[in-house]
Write an enzyme that holds these catalytic residues in place. Structure first.
Site: not given
Ligand code: SAH
Ligand code: SF4
Length: 408
Positions: A143, A164, A171, A175, A178, A392
């Site tokens: 995205e 962005c 990922c 974290c 997130c 995100c």
């Protein structure tokens, strides 16, 4: 047979697929579906695309295209014609490059890939931030977010029409706050898949983008080689022509790669996801802090700032009861002063299924005032796109869950 230029690291790619995906993910092309069915039978989740997989033409620099056309026995100016079709006229196939002889077009399509990314979902928010969900040619989802006006966040007077951009599918850094890391890491994006997010949004939105932030899904510095290739295309006058000072890379703190980036001649901006001023607080929410603690990170930042003669930005998400104390504000101020860094405070964007929330407006203002009292250049972002889950990784996660629910 003559070989086309194949940049290091682009020959083969690990591509991960979750089990049972082909039945649910009918949009994968047939070949991939067959492969995945085979994989499901053995419940293996990773395969490697053959060594001879073609490179996408839009992953190459102009000089590499020049080398290729000379190898084909064509005149050098052909390369300029090709990049003009790719980045100015923005065609979507070799066939549309109508001033190239048929023979050249055939040769290009024999040697290079020209993959597409498709927009599968667009969410617009009340404040006109728009979020785009893309399907890559292997079926993976990524995205990007379009933010029409974000005043002076990354150095320029007023950053207008910012995108962005994502750099990875998922990922690996996990974290705690997130959405991008929630389902782990699938693969790095190729340079063309990074650049194509911008081209596709400009096409869809009908407006030129003048600011790029690498703050979408993934850790840009973990995909450094492809990131740099993409940035060079975005920056080049023969490419998208966006000035290096309008390109910001955000990192969760990969200290060695920050030093590597410092050696690059490009004057792009760097933002560091700080989110905690001590190892204790940062380590609680960012596992990367165990590998590169605050001091290791800051000394890499010192090196970068000194080498590039540049002011860095610290990103600091404010999460209620986690990192929003007066003490964290004071220590953050001290760290920022050491580097003459700017601080960008971002009230936390809620992620479905995660327990964190943003502090009250008063707490946010107090945190800001502690920084300002110490002479730190700090801003508090009114988070745009809160109403479309702009943090995100969220749209992708939501879509994947909806698809899974629909197929079960
Ligand atoms: N991996 C890189 C870049 C992508 S994340 C990095 O971590 O810097 C881009 C920014 O969005 C980071 O500062 C990240 O911490 C922030 N972010 C992630 N989830 C968020 C959320 N729920 N609310 C607000 N910011 C978030
Ligand atoms: Fe990855 Fe950045 Fe999200 Fe951390 S904040 S999980 S590094 S995308």
């Amino acid at each position: 047979m003559r070989r086309s230029p194949r940049p290091e690291g682009l020959r083969s790619k690990d591509i991960s697929f979750g089990p049972k995906r082909s039945r649910r993910w009918g949009f994968l092309h047939k070949k991939s579906q067959t492969l995945i069915q085979l994989l499901e039978a053995t419940s293996t989740v990773t395969f490697v695309v053959a060594e001879n997989a073609k490179i996408d033409i839009r992953s190459l620099q102009l000089q590499e295209i020049e080398k290729a056309v000379l190898e084909f026995g064509e005149p050098l100016y052909r390369a300029r014609q090709i990049v003009d079709w790719l980045y100015q006229k923005r065609v979507r196939s070799f066939d549309e490059m109508t001033d190239l002889p048929r023979k050249s077009r055939n040769r290009l399509s024999q040697d290079f890939d020209f993959s597409k990314i498709d927009i599968v979902r667009v969410l617009g928010s009340r404040d006109t931030t728009r979020k785009f969900l893309f399907r890559l040619s292997d079926g993976n989802l990524i995205e990007s977010v379009l933010i029409p006006a974000s005043p002076a966040l990354y150095g320029s007077r007023s950053d207008r029409r910012t995108i962005c951009v994502s750099t990875q599918v998922g990922c690996a850094y996990g974290c705690k706050f997130c959405a991008s890391g929630l389902e782990g890491f699938s693969r790095n994006l190729k340079p063309n898949e990074i650049v194509d997010q911008i081209i596709a949004i400009e096409r869809e939105n009908g407006e030129k983008i003048d600011n790029i932030v690498f703050m979408g899904m993934g850790e840009p510095l973990a995909n450094l080689e492809n990131l740099l290739r993409a940035i060079k295309i975005i920056n080049a006058p023969w490419g998208l022509g966006i000035g290096a000072r309008h390109i910001t890379v955000s990192t969760s703190g990969l200290a060695p790669q920050i030093r590597e980036l410092a050696e690059e001649p490009l004057q792009i901006r760097l933002a560091i996801s700080m989110h905690g001023a001590t190892d204790e607080v940062r380590g609680q929410i960012m596992p990367i802090n165990r590998r590169y603690n605050v001091e290791t990170l800051l000394s890499a930042c010192d090196y970068y700032a000194e080498r590039k003669k540049q002011r860095l930005t610290f990103e600091y998400i404010l999460i209620e009861g986690v990192n929003d104390s007066d003490e964290q504000a004071r220590l953050l101020g001290r760290r920022a002063k050491r580097l003459s860094a700017k601080v960008n405070l971002i009230p936390y964007n809620t992620v479905h299924g995660l327990p964190w929330s943003r502090p009250s407006k008063d707490r946010q203002e107090k945190f800001l005032s502690i920084l300002r009292e110490r002479g730190v250049a700090a801003t508090l972002r009114r988070e745009k796109g809160h109403d479309i889950d702009a943090a995100c990784g969220q749209l992708r996660l939501q879509t994947k869950r909806e698809l899974e629910a629909a197929s079960s």
